[in-house]
Scaffold this active site. Structure first.
Site, PDB file in Angstrom:
ATOM      1  CB  SER A   8      -0.832   0.050   1.431  1.00 36.24           C
ATOM      2  OG  SER A   8      -1.826   1.067   1.340  1.00 36.24           O
ATOM      3  CG  HIS A  33      -4.000  -1.527  -1.352  1.00 35.44           C
ATOM      4  ND1 HIS A  33      -5.215  -2.032  -2.001  1.00 35.44           N
ATOM      5  CD2 HIS A  33      -4.483  -0.751  -0.625  1.00 35.44           C
ATOM      6  CE1 HIS A  33      -6.201  -1.816  -1.450  1.00 35.44           C
ATOM      7  NE2 HIS A  33      -6.055  -0.583  -0.624  1.00 35.44           N
ATOM      8  CG  ASP A  35      -5.265   3.202   1.184  1.00 39.38           C
ATOM      9  OD1 ASP A  35      -6.295   1.748   0.930  1.00 39.38           O
ATOM     10  OD2 ASP A  35      -4.559   2.784   1.553  1.00 39.38           O
ATOM     11  CG  MET A  37      -7.572   7.691   2.233  1.00 42.24           C
ATOM     12  SD  MET A  37      -6.990   7.405   4.217  1.00 42.24           S
ATOM     13  CE  MET A  37      -6.425   5.875   3.545  1.00 42.24           C
ATOM     14  CG  HIS A  66      -9.424   0.788  -0.610  1.00 37.64           C
ATOM     15  ND1 HIS A  66      -9.105   0.617   0.333  1.00 37.64           N
ATOM     16  CD2 HIS A  66     -10.941   0.975  -0.785  1.00 37.64           C
ATOM     17  CE1 HIS A  66      -9.960   0.457   1.351  1.00 37.64           C
ATOM     18  NE2 HIS A  66     -10.894   0.413   0.400  1.00 37.64           N
ATOM     19  CG  MET A  68     -10.791   3.910   1.631  1.00 36.83           C
ATOM     20  SD  MET A  68      -9.882   3.520   2.808  1.00 36.83           S
ATOM     21  CE  MET A  68      -8.650   3.290   2.256  1.00 36.83           C
ATOM     22  CG  MET A 137     -12.090  -2.182   5.318  1.00 33.77           C
ATOM     23  SD  MET A 137     -10.511  -2.075   4.198  1.00 33.77           S
ATOM     24  CE  MET A 137      -9.252  -0.933   5.590  1.00 33.77           C
ATOM     25  N   GLY A 142      -9.087   4.614   7.128  1.00 35.46           N
ATOM     26  CA  GLY A 142      -8.143   6.084   6.970  1.00 35.46           C
ATOM     27  C   GLY A 142      -6.825   6.512   7.642  1.00 35.46           C
ATOM     28  CG  PHE A 143      -5.826   7.899  10.173  1.00 42.95           C
ATOM     29  CD1 PHE A 143      -5.208   8.864  10.049  1.00 42.95           C
ATOM     30  CD2 PHE A 143      -6.782   7.433  10.541  1.00 42.95           C
ATOM     31  CE1 PHE A 143      -5.384  10.094   9.944  1.00 42.95           C
ATOM     32  CE2 PHE A 143      -7.420   9.172  10.455  1.00 42.95           C
ATOM     33  CZ  PHE A 143      -6.770   9.674  10.281  1.00 42.95           C
ATOM     34  N   GLY A 144      -2.568   4.613   8.125  1.00 42.06           N
ATOM     35  CA  GLY A 144      -2.606   3.136   8.144  1.00 42.06           C
ATOM     36  C   GLY A 144      -1.396   3.186   9.229  1.00 42.06           C
ATOM     37  N   GLY A 145      -0.488   2.273   9.372  1.00 44.16           N
ATOM     38  CA  GLY A 145      -0.615   1.657  10.805  1.00 44.16           C
ATOM     39  C   GLY A 145      -1.489   1.235  12.071  1.00 44.16           C
ATOM     40  CG  ASP A 175      -6.359  -2.078   3.853  1.00 43.70           C
ATOM     41  OD1 ASP A 175      -4.983  -2.370   4.066  1.00 43.70           O
ATOM     42  OD2 ASP A 175      -7.198  -1.140   2.584  1.00 43.70           O
ATOM     43  N   GLY A 176      -5.386  -4.209   6.481  1.00 40.91           N
ATOM     44  CA  GLY A 176      -4.806  -3.239   7.360  1.00 40.91           C
ATOM     45  C   GLY A 176      -4.792  -4.014   8.437  1.00 40.91           C
ATOM     46  N   GLY A 177      -2.987  -3.646   9.045  1.00 40.56           N
ATOM     47  CA  GLY A 177      -2.656  -4.190  10.522  1.00 40.56           C
ATOM     48  C   GLY A 177      -2.508  -5.453   9.526  1.00 40.56           C
ATOM     49  N   GLY A 197       0.936  -2.069   4.415  1.00 42.38           N
ATOM     50  CA  GLY A 197       1.699  -0.533   3.808  1.00 42.38           C
ATOM     51  C   GLY A 197       2.557  -0.170   4.939  1.00 42.38           C
ATOM     52  CB  SER A 198       3.051   0.242   8.254  1.00 38.39           C
ATOM     53  OG  SER A 198       1.888   1.791   8.655  1.00 38.39           O
TER      54      SER A 198
END
Length: 227
Positions: A8, A33, A35, A37, A66, A68, A137, A142-145, A175-177, A197-198
């Protein structure tokens, strides 16, 4: 079941985005990916079609875009023109999901539908036959990390069962964590595309991290015994 890693770019260094993209591409990432927003549907603002177009010119990888954003129908043609390979919209952001997914299909790109962690699978159950991708999700968007939300694993498992039972040609993306700790759980539950991502871009060596996540994913498999 083949597993793909989708870095991402939300977590990449935008001052050296082309270089970061080349690193993960050479390391074996299968898609990027992206994002998008709007500061309305989610509490953050990122990029628009011009940046997507620039990314398209910097890579041979498919762009997994994606959206959002609120009222995604209004912006679908612009992102298609910019070079999106897949366009994913949120079920929560659309009034007429069937119409929106068919509109994306008419643009000759792959169709994705996404749901937030607390949104039940039933919201998209009858639309999955229209989609190429179901993006689940595993954090609030809304936010990475952010930290992975554990209860989403069961949603992934139920989605895999539903898709298999109905013979839908729908890929499950998460997607996420997503990192070395959470990859085994989501793969065992039935995820096929892992957005990270992170974990990738905040590591000292993004290319090495992509390879590590692919190796971990390859070491586990979908656990049908949990059905």
């Amino acid at each position: 079941m083949s597993i793909r890693i989708a870095p991402s770019i939300l977590s990449a260094n935008f001052a050296a985005l082309g270089e970061d993209i080349r690193k993960v591409e050479q390391a074996g990432a299968q898609l990027l990916h992206v994002d998008v927003m709007d500061g309305h549907f989610v509490p953050n603002i990122t990029i628009g079609p011009p940046v997507v177009k620039s990314i398209k010119n910097a890579t041979k990888l498919p762009l997994d875009v994606h959206l959002m954003i609120s009222d995604p129908d209004k912006y679908i043609p612009a992102f298609v023109d910019a070079g999106a390979t897949t366009l994913t919209v949120h079920a929560e952001a659309t009034v007429h999901l069937d119409r929106t997914l068919n509109f994306i299909r008419s643009q000759n790109v792959l169709v994705g539908v996404s749901i937030n962690p607390a949104t039940p699978l039933s919201v998209v159950e009858y639309a999955l036959g229209l989609a190429d991708v179901l993006l689940i999700m595993t954090v609030n968007p809304g936010f990475g990390g952010q930290r992975f939300i554990p209860y989403t694993v069961e949603k992934i498992r139920r989605a895999r069962q539903l898709i298999d039972e109905r013979n839908y040609g729908c890929t499950i993306e998460v997607d996420g964590g997503i990192d070395a700790r959470t990859v085994p759980d989501v793969v065992k539950a039935g995820a096929q595309v892992l957005v990270a991502g992170s974990a990738i871009f905040h590591s000292p060596d993004p290319a090495r991290k992509v390879k590590e996540l692919l190796e971990i994913a390859a070491s586990v498999s979908y656990d049908r015994r949990r059905e």
